[in-house]
Design an enzyme around this catalytic site. Structure first.
Site, PDB file in Angstrom:
ATOM      1  N   HIS A   1      -2.544  -6.627   5.705  1.00 39.56           N
ATOM      2  CA  HIS A   1      -3.663  -5.928   5.058  1.00 39.56           C
ATOM      3  C   HIS A   1      -4.335  -6.859   4.044  1.00 39.56           C
ATOM      4  O   HIS A   1      -3.682  -7.435   3.174  1.00 39.56           O
ATOM      5  CB  HIS A   1      -3.135  -4.672   4.358  1.00 39.56           C
ATOM      6  CG  HIS A   1      -4.198  -3.801   3.761  1.00 39.56           C
ATOM      7  ND1 HIS A   1      -4.929  -2.890   4.496  1.00 39.56           N
ATOM      8  CD2 HIS A   1      -4.649  -3.700   2.480  1.00 39.56           C
ATOM      9  CE1 HIS A   1      -5.777  -2.263   3.697  1.00 39.56           C
ATOM     10  NE2 HIS A   1      -5.642  -2.737   2.470  1.00 39.56           N
TER      11      HIS A   1
ATOM     12  N   ASP B   1      -7.594  -7.464   1.233  1.00 40.27           N
ATOM     13  CA  ASP B   1      -8.389  -6.665   0.295  1.00 40.27           C
ATOM     14  C   ASP B   1      -9.517  -7.444  -0.387  1.00 40.27           C
ATOM     15  O   ASP B   1      -9.452  -7.717  -1.593  1.00 40.27           O
ATOM     16  CB  ASP B   1      -7.458  -6.087  -0.783  1.00 40.27           C
ATOM     17  CG  ASP B   1      -6.552  -4.985  -0.264  1.00 40.27           C
ATOM     18  OD1 ASP B   1      -7.079  -4.001   0.277  1.00 40.27           O
ATOM     19  OD2 ASP B   1      -5.325  -5.103  -0.411  1.00 40.27           O
TER      20      ASP B   1
ATOM     21  N   MET C   1     -12.673  -7.962  -2.545  1.00 37.70           N
ATOM     22  CA  MET C   1     -13.314  -7.158  -3.602  1.00 37.70           C
ATOM     23  C   MET C   1     -14.429  -7.975  -4.229  1.00 37.70           C
ATOM     24  O   MET C   1     -14.299  -9.203  -4.355  1.00 37.70           O
ATOM     25  CB  MET C   1     -12.297  -6.796  -4.688  1.00 37.70           C
ATOM     26  CG  MET C   1     -11.124  -5.983  -4.187  1.00 37.70           C
ATOM     27  SD  MET C   1     -10.073  -5.472  -5.561  1.00 37.70           S
ATOM     28  CE  MET C   1      -8.644  -4.856  -4.670  1.00 37.70           C
TER      29      MET C   1
ATOM     30  N   HIS D   1      -9.846  -4.636   4.644  1.00 37.05           N
ATOM     31  CA  HIS D   1     -10.328  -3.479   3.875  1.00 37.05           C
ATOM     32  C   HIS D   1     -11.398  -3.952   2.888  1.00 37.05           C
ATOM     33  O   HIS D   1     -11.079  -4.455   1.809  1.00 37.05           O
ATOM     34  CB  HIS D   1      -9.107  -2.862   3.158  1.00 37.05           C
ATOM     35  CG  HIS D   1      -9.430  -1.791   2.186  1.00 37.05           C
ATOM     36  ND1 HIS D   1      -8.552  -1.406   1.181  1.00 37.05           N
ATOM     37  CD2 HIS D   1     -10.519  -0.983   2.056  1.00 37.05           C
ATOM     38  CE1 HIS D   1      -9.095  -0.424   0.476  1.00 37.05           C
ATOM     39  NE2 HIS D   1     -10.285  -0.157   0.970  1.00 37.05           N
TER      40      HIS D   1
ATOM     41  N   MET E   1     -13.850  -3.900   0.097  1.00 38.91           N
ATOM     42  CA  MET E   1     -14.262  -3.170  -1.111  1.00 38.91           C
ATOM     43  C   MET E   1     -15.446  -3.908  -1.705  1.00 38.91           C
ATOM     44  O   MET E   1     -15.384  -4.473  -2.804  1.00 38.91           O
ATOM     45  CB  MET E   1     -13.070  -3.071  -2.076  1.00 38.91           C
ATOM     46  CG  MET E   1     -12.049  -2.040  -1.594  1.00 38.91           C
ATOM     47  SD  MET E   1     -10.435  -2.236  -2.346  1.00 38.91           S
ATOM     48  CE  MET E   1      -9.790  -3.512  -1.268  1.00 38.91           C
TER      49      MET E   1
ATOM     50  N   MET F   1      -7.688   6.481   0.546  1.00 34.87           N
ATOM     51  CA  MET F   1      -7.176   5.866  -0.682  1.00 34.87           C
ATOM     52  C   MET F   1      -6.398   6.895  -1.502  1.00 34.87           C
ATOM     53  O   MET F   1      -6.908   7.984  -1.784  1.00 34.87           O
ATOM     54  CB  MET F   1      -8.331   5.329  -1.546  1.00 34.87           C
ATOM     55  CG  MET F   1      -9.156   4.201  -0.939  1.00 34.87           C
ATOM     56  SD  MET F   1      -8.223   2.743  -0.424  1.00 34.87           S
ATOM     57  CE  MET F   1      -7.448   2.228  -1.968  1.00 34.87           C
TER      58      MET F   1
ATOM     59  N   GLY G   1      -9.205  -1.206  -6.397  1.00 34.20           N
ATOM     60  CA  GLY G   1      -9.507  -2.276  -7.348  1.00 34.20           C
ATOM     61  C   GLY G   1      -8.285  -3.094  -7.734  1.00 34.20           C
ATOM     62  O   GLY G   1      -8.395  -4.285  -7.960  1.00 34.20           O
ATOM     63  N   PHE G   2      -7.146  -2.438  -7.796  1.00 30.89           N
ATOM     64  CA  PHE G   2      -5.941  -3.128  -8.267  1.00 30.89           C
ATOM     65  C   PHE G   2      -4.702  -2.619  -7.546  1.00 30.89           C
ATOM     66  O   PHE G   2      -4.647  -1.443  -7.178  1.00 30.89           O
ATOM     67  CB  PHE G   2      -5.758  -2.905  -9.777  1.00 30.89           C
ATOM     68  CG  PHE G   2      -6.953  -3.315 -10.587  1.00 30.89           C
ATOM     69  CD1 PHE G   2      -7.110  -4.643 -10.977  1.00 30.89           C
ATOM     70  CD2 PHE G   2      -7.939  -2.392 -10.915  1.00 30.89           C
ATOM     71  CE1 PHE G   2      -8.233  -5.028 -11.696  1.00 30.89           C
ATOM     72  CE2 PHE G   2      -9.061  -2.782 -11.633  1.00 30.89           C
ATOM     73  CZ  PHE G   2      -9.213  -4.108 -12.029  1.00 30.89           C
ATOM     74  N   GLY G   3      -3.725  -3.519  -7.409  1.00 27.08           N
ATOM     75  CA  GLY G   3      -2.422  -3.106  -6.898  1.00 27.08           C
ATOM     76  C   GLY G   3      -1.606  -2.495  -8.024  1.00 27.08           C
ATOM     77  O   GLY G   3      -1.994  -2.560  -9.192  1.00 27.08           O
TER      78      GLY G   3
ATOM     79  N   ASP H   1      -3.489   3.987   1.563  1.00 27.51           N
ATOM     80  CA  ASP H   1      -3.474   2.780   0.729  1.00 27.51           C
ATOM     81  C   ASP H   1      -3.430   3.177  -0.740  1.00 27.51           C
ATOM     82  O   ASP H   1      -4.343   3.854  -1.233  1.00 27.51           O
ATOM     83  CB  ASP H   1      -4.739   1.963   1.038  1.00 27.51           C
ATOM     84  CG  ASP H   1      -4.757   0.596   0.390  1.00 27.51           C
ATOM     85  OD1 ASP H   1      -3.801   0.248  -0.328  1.00 27.51           O
ATOM     86  OD2 ASP H   1      -5.754  -0.124   0.616  1.00 27.51           O
ATOM     87  N   GLY H   2      -2.368   2.730  -1.425  1.00 26.47           N
ATOM     88  CA  GLY H   2      -2.270   2.927  -2.866  1.00 26.47           C
ATOM     89  C   GLY H   2      -1.006   3.659  -3.282  1.00 26.47           C
ATOM     90  O   GLY H   2      -0.816   4.820  -2.928  1.00 26.47           O
TER      91      GLY H   2
END
Ligand code: DX5
Ligand code: ZN
Length: 224
Positions: free
Chosen positions: A35, A37, A39, A68, A70, A139, A144-146, A175-176
């Site tokens: 995955h 990410d 951003m 993904h 963003m 989501m 925005g953040f892990g 996710d999240g």
């Protein structure tokens, strides 16, 4: 037949100084998908990486690259992510006014198409694009953040999306905040693809990643 259970580690929690190596390690540790990410510091309050980084790590794994996005707008960059090696490209429903066009663009490039919903976005946003979808990404944090806490109220939305999807061949991805504790909640509600960043990459070794992936998988399988 239920859809395959997929564990997709998010490399956002990997060691960026050794990214290629981390991708190969998490692949060998049992990841089903990788995955990614991207951003943009505009759609979400963080900046990560784009197509050149994906291209650089593409050789480190043969697994599906689950991208993904963003970013807003997404459309002008879809071809670049495709060329960099993304196999599945997900855009956010909130990222632009022409979701149908974004999904057509992804499929026209021969890639699988996904749409993502932020926690506050209702499932009605995808009602008219179901036939253009290979995956719906729900989501369970604000993107925005892990390392953020799972938002439990989203579980009900997963159940509604599953009902909306019916027998269509569409994966439901979460996710999240996914951990062995939260995975069963969303899988019982109908999800079959689990993204996990911090819960997979804690420990920093192949042995730890394998143990972490196995724990999420076992917790999810127990409710299928
Ligand atoms: C956040 C990203 C996630 C993130 C998940 O916006 O979309 O994929 O890496 O991290 P965890 O699993 O730590 O919540
Ligand atoms: Zn993600």
């Amino acid at each position: 037949m239920p859809r395959d259970l997929i564990i997709a580690p998010s490399i956002l929690s990997a060691d960026f100084a050794r990214l290629g190596e981390e991708v190969a390690t998490v692949d060998a540790a049992g990841a089903d998908w990788i995955h990614l990410d991207p951003m943009d510091g505009h759609f979400v309050p963080n900046i990560t990486f784009g197509p050149p980084v994906i291209k650089a790590i593409r050789g480190s794994s043969k697994k599906l690259f689950d991208c993904h996005l963003m970013i807003a707008p997404a459309d002008p960059y879809i071809a670049a992510f495709s060329e960099a090696g993304a196999d599945l490209i997900t855009v956010h429903a909130e990222a632009g006014p022409h979701l149908d066009r974004s999904l057509q663009t992804i499929r026209a490039l021969g890639k699988k198409a996904g749409v993502s919903l932020n926690p506050a976005t209702p499932e009605s946003a995808i009602e008219y694009v179901l036939d253009r979808l290979d995956l719906i990404l729900i989501m369970t944090i604000n993107p925005g953040f892990g390392g953020q806490a799972f938002i439990p109220s989203v579980v009900e939305k997963v159940r509604r999306v599953k009902a909306l999807v019916g027998n269509r061949p569409i994966d439901i991805e979460i996710d999240g905040g996914i951990t062995p504790e939260t995975a069963p909640l969303v899988v019982a509600a109908g999800a079959n693809v689990l993204v996990a960043g911090s819960a997979v990459f804690k420990g920093g070794s192949k042995e730890a990643y394998a143990k972490n992936i196995a724990a999420i998988r076992a917790a999810a399988e127990a409710v299928r």
